[in-house]
Every structure is written in C-alpha cells, then in structure tokens.
Design a protein around this motif. Sequence first.
Motif, PDB file in Angstrom:
ATOM      1  N   TYR A  41       0.652  -0.935   0.252  1.00  0.00           N
ATOM      2  CA  TYR A  41       0.418   0.386  -0.252  1.00  0.00           C
ATOM      3  C   TYR A  41       1.174   1.033   0.071  1.00  0.00           C
ATOM      4  N   THR A  42       0.565   2.434  -0.174  1.00  0.00           N
ATOM      5  CA  THR A  42       1.548   3.696   0.045  1.00  0.00           C
ATOM      6  C   THR A  42       0.483   4.836   0.726  1.00  0.00           C
ATOM      7  N   TYR A 100      -4.698   6.995   3.071  1.00  0.00           N
ATOM      8  CA  TYR A 100      -4.153   5.617   2.873  1.00  0.00           C
ATOM      9  C   TYR A 100      -4.430   4.735   1.470  1.00  0.00           C
ATOM     10  N   GLN A 101      -3.454   3.891   0.453  1.00  0.00           N
ATOM     11  CA  GLN A 101      -4.092   3.770  -0.236  1.00  0.00           C
ATOM     12  C   GLN A 101      -4.011   2.239  -1.253  1.00  0.00           C
ATOM     13  N   ASP A 102      -4.990   1.514  -1.351  1.00  0.00           N
ATOM     14  CA  ASP A 102      -3.466   0.683  -1.791  1.00  0.00           C
ATOM     15  C   ASP A 102      -2.946   0.060  -3.159  1.00  0.00           C
ATOM     16  N   GLU A 122      -8.037   4.034  -2.577  1.00  0.00           N
ATOM     17  CA  GLU A 122      -8.468   4.877  -1.206  1.00  0.00           C
ATOM     18  C   GLU A 122      -9.094   3.733   0.003  1.00  0.00           C
TER      19      GLU A 122
END
Length: 255
Positions: A54-55, A83-85, A90
Amino acid sequence: MANAVSFIKAITIATAFILSGVFSGTLSGTVFADESVLSYRGDAFSLDGSTLLYTEHHQLTYRQVSSDSDKAVNEPISRITRYQDANTQEFAVKENTYRYGSATPEFNLTDTRYGYYEEVTYENDRWRASYREPTEADKGKLGKPDYTPVIDSGFDEFVRSVWPELMDGDTVRFSFAVPSRLEWVNFRLIPLKNENGTLTVEMRLSSRLLSWLLDPVKLSYDTETMRLLTYRGLTNIRDKNGEGIQAEIRYTYPD
C-alpha cells in the motif's frame, strides 16, 4: 493468553501511527501567508521487498518559528494522510491537528474496509480516546503518562526534540497513547548506529517482561534533515483477516 492477544492487537494499531509524522497537513485546504505545505509519500513493501502492499500520501502544513537559539524551526499545524492500496484505491484517511503541542496532536482515523474508527481529543484539561470497530467500541479518559506523552504522528516531532540524546547514544523513554486500550503504553527508543548520514533507532516496549509481545520496530533517519527514511516492522494496516501487516515503508520527499 487472550489478554496477550488483545494487547498485541492494540499495539499493532498503535505502532504504525508512529510513522506518520514529518511536520503536518491542512484539513481545510486553506493555507495562510505564513504557512508552508510539504507533500511526501511512503511506499509499504513486504519485508523481502518484492511486493508493494500500500502507499501513504501525506500533506503537511507548518510554519517557521524562532527557537531559543534564534534558529528557525518548523512548527506543525495540521496534517492529512491518505492510504491507498496497490491499485491506488483509497481505503483510509487520518487527520491531525496540533493545538496542544507538536508531540501531542489530536487525531482521528477512519478505515472504510473494516469500519474501524478511532480518535484522541483534548477536552476539559484531559486527554480522551475512543475507538469503534464492527465487534466492539469504547471511550474514556487517559490517565497520567509515566513519561513524555506522545500521540500518533507526534512521535516524529518527539524524535526531533530528543535528537541530541539519540545522537549521543542515549536511550529515551516515552508514553504513547493507544486508543483501543484507553491508556498510555510505555516504549523505549534505542539508538543502534549512526553512520553514512543515517541514524538507525529501535523501538521496544519499555517493560522488559512484556517486550516479547512485540518485535522491535526499526526506523532510520537522515542525520542532516532529521527526516524519517524507513520504517520496518508491524504496521497499523491490516490484511483480509484483520491482522497487522509487517512491512518496510520507504519515504520519499520533494527536492
């Protein structure tokens, strides 16, 4: 053993909030003339480095103020972290405001995948915490911390405040707010090495009797900028079974 599992779950949620701070970000989108914004990201990989999990996308607002040495320092105001996968969808948002000190921001986190929410606020001269998930919820007042209180992304500001001690090789203790336990949990921050422009520290539970419950978390900082470079250990992001993910998070900043 059930209590130990519950404790590990709570610390799982707490530890990765520690890695979310390098100054702060605006919640309203309004930036005033004396404020600046820093945007940076963290990429969380599996511990072997083969898979992007994730980022994190941080937007931080701060102002420059004069310190006791008349040197300008960055004072956090607010932040927002998204947070994004791995597919850039998101799934969580966290907001911080720094009204009561740089190491103790109020915050709230929402993870839409699990219906999880938690927050820490300051009301009537007391810190209050609450959390909510599909199977349980609770709220209450936090007691008196044993050491310097640290909340969520305030950890990074705390690191900078004790930077001389860490550079001298001294261990520093602090009390970290864990909303899902409605209490402060004590940690040790231990310098491991300082070489090639990087300071590496290790975070452990302060109690040696309980330290087996949580593997040490390792963090590395740039010694010139005091910015967090990597975080390696248990994160607050969960897998499909609701268990905390082990990851190495690498941070990148604008030039």
